[in-house]
Design a protein around this motif. Structure first.
Motif, PDB file in Angstrom:
ATOM      1  N   LEU A 288       3.295  -1.712   1.398  1.00  0.00           N
ATOM      2  CA  LEU A 288       4.201  -1.395   2.502  1.00  0.00           C
ATOM      3  C   LEU A 288       3.481  -1.631   3.826  1.00  0.00           C
ATOM      4  O   LEU A 288       2.274  -1.414   3.934  1.00  0.00           O
ATOM      5  CB  LEU A 288       4.648   0.071   2.423  1.00  0.00           C
TER       6      LEU A 288
ATOM      7  N   HIS B  33       3.900  -0.486   7.957  1.00  0.00           N
ATOM      8  CA  HIS B  33       4.571   0.546   8.745  1.00  0.00           C
ATOM      9  C   HIS B  33       4.178   0.426  10.204  1.00  0.00           C
ATOM     10  O   HIS B  33       2.985   0.415  10.551  1.00  0.00           O
ATOM     11  CB  HIS B  33       4.178   1.931   8.214  1.00  0.00           C
TER      12      HIS B  33
ATOM     13  N   GLU C 218       9.362   1.991  11.360  1.00  0.00           N
ATOM     14  CA  GLU C 218       9.992   1.046  10.442  1.00  0.00           C
ATOM     15  C   GLU C 218       9.022   0.692   9.313  1.00  0.00           C
ATOM     16  O   GLU C 218       7.810   0.607   9.514  1.00  0.00           O
ATOM     17  CB  GLU C 218      10.409  -0.221  11.177  1.00  0.00           C
ATOM     18  N   ILE C 219       9.635   0.468   8.119  1.00  0.00           N
ATOM     19  CA  ILE C 219       8.845   0.114   6.942  1.00  0.00           C
ATOM     20  C   ILE C 219       9.352  -1.214   6.390  1.00  0.00           C
ATOM     21  O   ILE C 219      10.568  -1.436   6.303  1.00  0.00           O
ATOM     22  CB  ILE C 219       8.932   1.200   5.863  1.00  0.00           C
TER      23      ILE C 219
ATOM     24  N   VAL D 178       8.530  -4.171   3.147  1.00  0.00           N
ATOM     25  CA  VAL D 178       7.853  -4.384   1.860  1.00  0.00           C
ATOM     26  C   VAL D 178       7.282  -5.796   1.835  1.00  0.00           C
ATOM     27  O   VAL D 178       7.983  -6.769   2.168  1.00  0.00           O
ATOM     28  CB  VAL D 178       8.832  -4.191   0.682  1.00  0.00           C
TER      29      VAL D 178
ATOM     30  N   THR E 200       3.945   6.343  -7.353  1.00  0.00           N
ATOM     31  CA  THR E 200       5.416   6.367  -7.368  1.00  0.00           C
ATOM     32  C   THR E 200       5.974   6.859  -8.700  1.00  0.00           C
ATOM     33  O   THR E 200       7.096   7.360  -8.759  1.00  0.00           O
ATOM     34  CB  THR E 200       5.970   4.970  -7.065  1.00  0.00           C
TER      35      THR E 200
ATOM     36  N   ASP F 108       9.875   5.507  -4.911  1.00  0.00           N
ATOM     37  CA  ASP F 108       9.629   4.772  -3.667  1.00  0.00           C
ATOM     38  C   ASP F 108      10.183   5.509  -2.452  1.00  0.00           C
ATOM     39  O   ASP F 108       9.574   5.501  -1.374  1.00  0.00           O
ATOM     40  CB  ASP F 108      10.252   3.376  -3.755  1.00  0.00           C
ATOM     41  N   ALA F 109      11.368   6.113  -2.593  1.00  0.00           N
ATOM     42  CA  ALA F 109      12.019   6.753  -1.449  1.00  0.00           C
ATOM     43  C   ALA F 109      11.169   7.896  -0.900  1.00  0.00           C
ATOM     44  O   ALA F 109      11.011   8.027   0.323  1.00  0.00           O
ATOM     45  CB  ALA F 109      13.403   7.259  -1.850  1.00  0.00           C
TER      46      ALA F 109
ATOM     47  N   GLU G 167       8.094   6.403   0.867  1.00  0.00           N
ATOM     48  CA  GLU G 167       8.421   5.825   2.168  1.00  0.00           C
ATOM     49  C   GLU G 167       8.718   6.919   3.189  1.00  0.00           C
ATOM     50  O   GLU G 167       8.339   6.796   4.374  1.00  0.00           O
ATOM     51  CB  GLU G 167       9.603   4.874   2.021  1.00  0.00           C
TER      52      GLU G 167
ATOM     53  N   VAL H  92       5.491   8.211   4.431  1.00  0.00           N
ATOM     54  CA  VAL H  92       4.854   7.267   5.348  1.00  0.00           C
ATOM     55  C   VAL H  92       5.521   7.332   6.715  1.00  0.00           C
ATOM     56  O   VAL H  92       4.848   7.337   7.769  1.00  0.00           O
ATOM     57  CB  VAL H  92       4.913   5.837   4.770  1.00  0.00           C
ATOM     58  N   LEU H  93       6.856   7.380   6.757  1.00  0.00           N
ATOM     59  CA  LEU H  93       7.587   7.439   8.025  1.00  0.00           C
ATOM     60  C   LEU H  93       7.263   8.695   8.817  1.00  0.00           C
ATOM     61  O   LEU H  93       7.323   8.699  10.052  1.00  0.00           O
ATOM     62  CB  LEU H  93       9.096   7.356   7.760  1.00  0.00           C
TER      63      LEU H  93
END
Length: 531
Positions: free
Chosen positions: A429, A431, A435-436, A438, A475, A487-488, A491, A494-495
């Protein structure tokens, strides 16, 4: 001279045993032929260790050996010895030295068999139980079987005796044999195998056969050839608490025979033989359990050593660079892991490697260590990312080890140019500013197909941008209900700007009490202005 001249070491080397009496101090041990106890093995140093008598006690002193000295599985430089301490030199799988007094470590029956012979069955039963109790203190399976056989042969006054134990495949294998002079017997071709089969399939605690009357119609070849008149077979059955199972599992057979028919033998009290059957089975089972426990302990110790070696070989010193910052964390689900990461700085770039070996445990860890060294060397040699993947793939395929690895190779230049190559790995990913994205480059894992072709892709990152590389253990971490972290959730973490440690803590909280099923590795590369 020592105040206790009967202090000795019992050397157990495979199936052989011998005693070394320590009549002076220091008592030297090593590979050199001038040592008091010579152990001619390559992993034993010439002057490996000494046993010294000081202050009224014996002490094991390692003499600076390369491979070390161990007492009860723990490596020591110097330690006081107590009776029944187990000493191993050079390796935990090498010859066993048991420290103690002569009467503690020699054959348990040596004293019993030279005292006055018991005359009544009651005395014989007491004699056997006394031997059985002492046998449990010997601690060596082979010694227990020998003593068990000697005891039973003296009780029944037979000419030959054998102990058969089941192997891993369930077949009876000869473990110990003795004749009337207590000399070893290694050939079981002349015994009555039909009597053994009868004992196996019988519900009786023992079988006593007068062969001339029992097999007069069709005596077996062994009985005719050896003129056997009496055969006793005692099944050694595992203890069972299952009332639905009339016949407990057989651990082995205690077989005895004689060429003379003795009325006294045929009148041996049935309770005595029944007690022998029960006590012998308990002895064999306990000895086997102790041996299995010792093997498991050695395996755990060796696994711990392997883990320590792996951690040392795979330790990564993350370089400090003005244009990038790297953070990483990896947790193995077993003692040793199949994930690895590496960070290498050259004069003109920063290289990052993250890999996940198929499978788990020792086999995965071996390939992980090998692959890390292989990739590291190729990076330093200046090979391109596709070349590194190609040669790593060819190496694993040529070895035919039925293993493969997913792999991420990433090269970051000081100007923010990132070349990356994904060999079947979880997509990384990137970042920046909430915004992310792939990174979608994909190739085959290394080690699957010898003719695989690999290609990399290039992106440009901005100052403050993060690239996260992780293994599927992150994951696919499961909660107690079996749901993946996914994954959700990753992510979202990370956000939120979570650090590597923050993300790992979220994964741990998600798993709750569920055990880890895979190794977890997470690595972050931040370019330029990183907070």
């Amino acid at each position: 001279m020592l105040p206790t001249p009967n202090t000795l070491l019992l050397l157990v080397d495979g199936s052989s045993q011998r005693e070394a009496v320590m009549a002076h101090s220091p008592f030297t041990i090593g590979r050199s032929p001038d040592r008091d106890l010579v152990l001619p093995y390559p992993y034993i140093s010439r002057n490996h260790a000494e046993i010294v008598y000081e202050g009224g006690q014996f002490h094991l002193v390692d003499c600076g050996s390369k491979s070390g000295s161990y007492i009860n599985g723990k490596r020591v430089e110097r330690q006081t010895l107590i009776p029944n301490d187990v000493i191993r030199l050079g390796t935990l799988q090498g010859p066993l030295l048991r420290f103690g007094k002569a009467e503690d470590t020699t054959s348990v029956l040596s004293g019993l068999l030279h005292r006055d012979q018991p005359t009544s069955d009651l005395e014989k039963l007491s004699w056997f139980l006394d031997a059985a109790r002492k046998l449990n203190m010997v601690g060596a399976v082979h010694e227990i079987l020998i003593s068990l056989l000697e005891t039973t042969m003296h009780l029944t006054e037979v000419e030959r005796g054998y102990v058969f134990l089941k192997d891993a495949a369930g077949n009876l294998q000869l473990s110990v044999g003795r004749n009337i002079q207590m000399e070893p017997l290694e050939d079981d071709s002349t015994i009555s195998h039909s009597a053994i089969q009868q004992a196996i399939h019988s519900a009786s605690d023992f079988i006593v056969t007068d062969t001339l009357s029992a097999e007069a119609g069709s005596p077996s070849a062994s009985i005719v050839a050896q003129s056997l008149r009496t055969v006793i077979c005692i099944p050694l059955r595992k203890r069972s608490n299952d009332p639905k199972s009339p016949l407990a599992e057989i651990l082995g057979i205690l077989y005895l025979d004689s060429r003379q028919q003795r009325q006294r033998l045929m009148r041996v009290d049935s309770d005595l033989l029944r007690t022998i059957a029960m006590e012998a089975a308990v002895l064999v089972e306990n000895a086997s359990l102790a041996s299995a426990e010792e093997s498991a302990r050695r395996y755990r110790e060796e696994l711990g050593i392997a883990a320590s070696i792996q951690q040392g070989l795979m330790a990564v010193r993350i370089p400090e660079l003005p244009y990038a910052r790297v953070l990483a964390h990896s947790v193995a689900c077993k003692e040793i892991g199949g994930d690895f990461y590496d960070v290498i700085a050259t004069d003109n770039a920063l290289y990052v490697v993250v890999a996940d070996i198929s499978g788990k445990g020792v086999s995965a860890a071996l390939l992980a260590s090998t692959l890390q060294g292989l990739v590291h060397a190729q990076v330093l040699a200046g090979l391109s990312l596709p070349q590194i993947a190609m040669f790593s793939n060819k190496y694993i395929c040529d070895k035919s080890i039925s293993k493969y690895a997913t792999l991420i190779l990433l090269k970051l230049s000081p100007d923010g140019c990132v070349e990356y190559l994904n060999c079947g790995h979880v997509p990384p990913l990137r970042h920046l500013a909430g915004e992310i994205a792939v990174l979608t480059n994909g190739n085959l894992p290394v080690g699957l197909m010898p003719e695989a072709v690999y290609a990399s892709e290039t992106i440009q990152v901005e100052p403050g941008e993060r690239v996260l590389v992780f293994t599927d253990g992150v994951t696919e971490a499961e909660d107690p209900a079996g749901e993946f972290f996914g994954d959700a959730r990753l992510e979202a973490s990370v956000l939120q700007g979570g650090s590597i440690q923050d993300i790992f803590q979220q994964v741990q909280r998600f798993m709750d009490t569920a055990p880890a099923n895979d190794d977890c590795t997470l690595l972050e590369v931040c370019f330029g202005r990183c907070q």
